[in-house]
Design a protein around this motif. Structure first.
Motif, PDB file in Angstrom:
ATOM      1  N   LEU A  58    -121.059  40.375  -5.533  1.00 32.61           N
ATOM      2  CA  LEU A  58    -119.567  41.019  -5.311  1.00 32.61           C
ATOM      3  C   LEU A  58    -118.687  40.505  -4.936  1.00 32.61           C
ATOM      4  CD1 LEU A  58    -118.839  44.070  -5.878  1.00 32.61           C
ATOM      5  CD2 LEU A  58    -119.455  44.397  -3.344  1.00 32.61           C
ATOM      6  N   GLY A  59    -118.615  39.615  -4.096  1.00 30.35           N
ATOM      7  CA  GLY A  59    -117.478  38.976  -3.233  1.00 30.35           C
ATOM      8  C   GLY A  59    -116.893  38.039  -4.068  1.00 30.35           C
ATOM      9  N   MET A  60    -117.577  37.670  -5.401  1.00 29.91           N
ATOM     10  CA  MET A  60    -116.948  36.614  -6.457  1.00 29.91           C
ATOM     11  C   MET A  60    -116.147  37.629  -7.316  1.00 29.91           C
ATOM     12  SD  MET A  60    -120.133  34.048  -6.946  1.00 29.91           S
ATOM     13  CE  MET A  60    -119.255  33.259  -8.165  1.00 29.91           C
ATOM     14  N   ARG A  61    -116.123  38.778  -7.267  1.00 28.83           N
ATOM     15  CA  ARG A  61    -115.232  39.442  -8.408  1.00 28.83           C
ATOM     16  C   ARG A  61    -113.822  39.483  -7.862  1.00 28.83           C
ATOM     17  NH1 ARG A  61    -120.723  39.327  -9.927  1.00 28.83           N
ATOM     18  NH2 ARG A  61    -120.960  40.381 -11.973  1.00 28.83           N
ATOM     19  N   ASP A  62    -113.088  39.650  -9.003  1.00 27.98           N
ATOM     20  CA  ASP A  62    -111.789  39.418  -8.682  1.00 27.98           C
ATOM     21  C   ASP A  62    -111.095  40.859  -8.659  1.00 27.98           C
ATOM     22  OD1 ASP A  62    -108.780  38.942  -8.783  1.00 27.98           O
ATOM     23  OD2 ASP A  62    -108.531  38.502 -10.675  1.00 27.98           O
ATOM     24  N   PRO A  96    -115.081  38.216   0.791  1.00 34.23           N
ATOM     25  CA  PRO A  96    -113.811  38.567   1.157  1.00 34.23           C
ATOM     26  C   PRO A  96    -113.632  39.005   2.568  1.00 34.23           C
ATOM     27  CG  PRO A  96    -114.466  39.418  -0.937  1.00 34.23           C
ATOM     28  CD  PRO A  96    -115.584  38.651  -0.302  1.00 34.23           C
ATOM     29  N   LEU A  97    -114.649  39.431   3.131  1.00 39.43           N
ATOM     30  CA  LEU A  97    -114.996  39.582   4.482  1.00 39.43           C
ATOM     31  C   LEU A  97    -114.785  38.460   5.298  1.00 39.43           C
ATOM     32  CD1 LEU A  97    -115.026  41.647   6.916  1.00 39.43           C
ATOM     33  CD2 LEU A  97    -117.557  41.456   6.555  1.00 39.43           C
ATOM     34  N   ARG A 101    -109.748  39.084   3.687  1.00 39.73           N
ATOM     35  CA  ARG A 101    -109.318  39.773   2.717  1.00 39.73           C
ATOM     36  C   ARG A 101    -109.629  41.483   2.454  1.00 39.73           C
ATOM     37  NH1 ARG A 101    -110.674  37.904  -2.123  1.00 39.73           N
ATOM     38  NH2 ARG A 101    -112.211  36.374  -1.726  1.00 39.73           N
ATOM     39  N   VAL A 102    -110.392  41.878   3.051  1.00 37.89           N
ATOM     40  CA  VAL A 102    -110.825  43.262   2.980  1.00 37.89           C
ATOM     41  C   VAL A 102    -110.893  44.051   4.515  1.00 37.89           C
ATOM     42  CG1 VAL A 102    -113.344  42.943   3.450  1.00 37.89           C
ATOM     43  CG2 VAL A 102    -112.550  44.906   1.830  1.00 37.89           C
TER      44      VAL A 102
END
Length: 230
Positions: A58-62, A96-97, A101-102
């Motif tokens: 999931l973290g690789m999704r843009d 992202p965490l 970035r989240v």
């Protein structure tokens, strides 16, 4: 005898890697739609070992991760850097965490007293709308988050504050999202593997007494089960 209220959709895969990838794509699609429609979104994710591949995928999704609020479904009452901490695992697996970035609602840093920490978290959740998305794991005993069989008196309290305290014997105390917070999400999914857990889910209609997982199986909004054979 309980009959599930909403539709339960089974997504079956040979491996946990395949199930994790498919679930990551399903969550990403829903997050994009939420961000397009309302400009923000919330997502609760489980700890443990099973969701590691899902979180990495999931973290690789843009995505516009800065508009997403992430939180754990539950957490052990330990320090954030201990090996038993769900936050530590989520941070390690979810880029992202890890990269800041989240938005993240941590269950840590609210004092040394678990009752006081639960009150702080309940106050924070009280100002938030229902969760948009929940991804949950499940134990072989049918527990979800830190809602364990036999502790219904603890997590079934009314009114529902949004946070429950769990005291599993011989293990660290835990903080958990409450039944209403978990079951009230806009969309919910389970990520599980193996024949034993499949049997627990399939046995729901014939159980003499419900298990915590039945809170999700009984959702009027339905439930998506991502199951892996191994």
């Amino acid at each position: 005898m309980m009959q599930p209220q909403g539709p339960v959709a089974w997504h079956r895969f040979a491996t946990l890697a395949d199930a994790s990838e498919a679930l990551a794509e399903a969550v990403a699609i829903r997050l994009r739609a939420l961000l397009a429609g309302q400009g923000k979104a919330s997502l609760a994710v489980p700890g443990g070992t099973t969701p590691a591949r899902f979180l990495a995928a999931l973290g690789m999704r843009d995505l516009a991760w800065e508009k997403v609020t992430l939180l754990p479904t539950d957490e052990r009452f330990v320090t954030a850097d201990e090996a038993a901490s769900n936050e530590r695992m989520i941070r390690a697996q979810f880029a992202p965490l890890r990269e800041g970035r989240v938005r993240f609602l941590s269950f840590h840093g609210h004092g040394q007293d678990i009752q006081a920490a639960a009150a702080v978290l309940a106050s924070k959740l009280a100002s938030q709308p229902p969760l948009d998305l929940v991804v949950s794991g499940m134990g072989a005993d049918g527990h979800i988050a830190s809602l364990f069989p036999g502790e219904e008196a603890r997590f079934g309290a009314r009114p529902d504050s949004g946070i429950c305290i769990a005291t599993p014997p011989g293990l660290p105390q835990r903080l958990s999202l409450s039944p209403a917070r978990l079951s009230g999400a806009g969309w919910a999914s389970l990520l599980v593997s193996g024949a034993q857990k499949e049997a627990v889910l399939k046995a729901a209609p014939d159980r003499p007494a419900p298990l915590p997982v039945d809170l999700l199986l009984d959702r009027p909004q339905g439930l998506d089960v991502y199951w892996a054979n191994e």
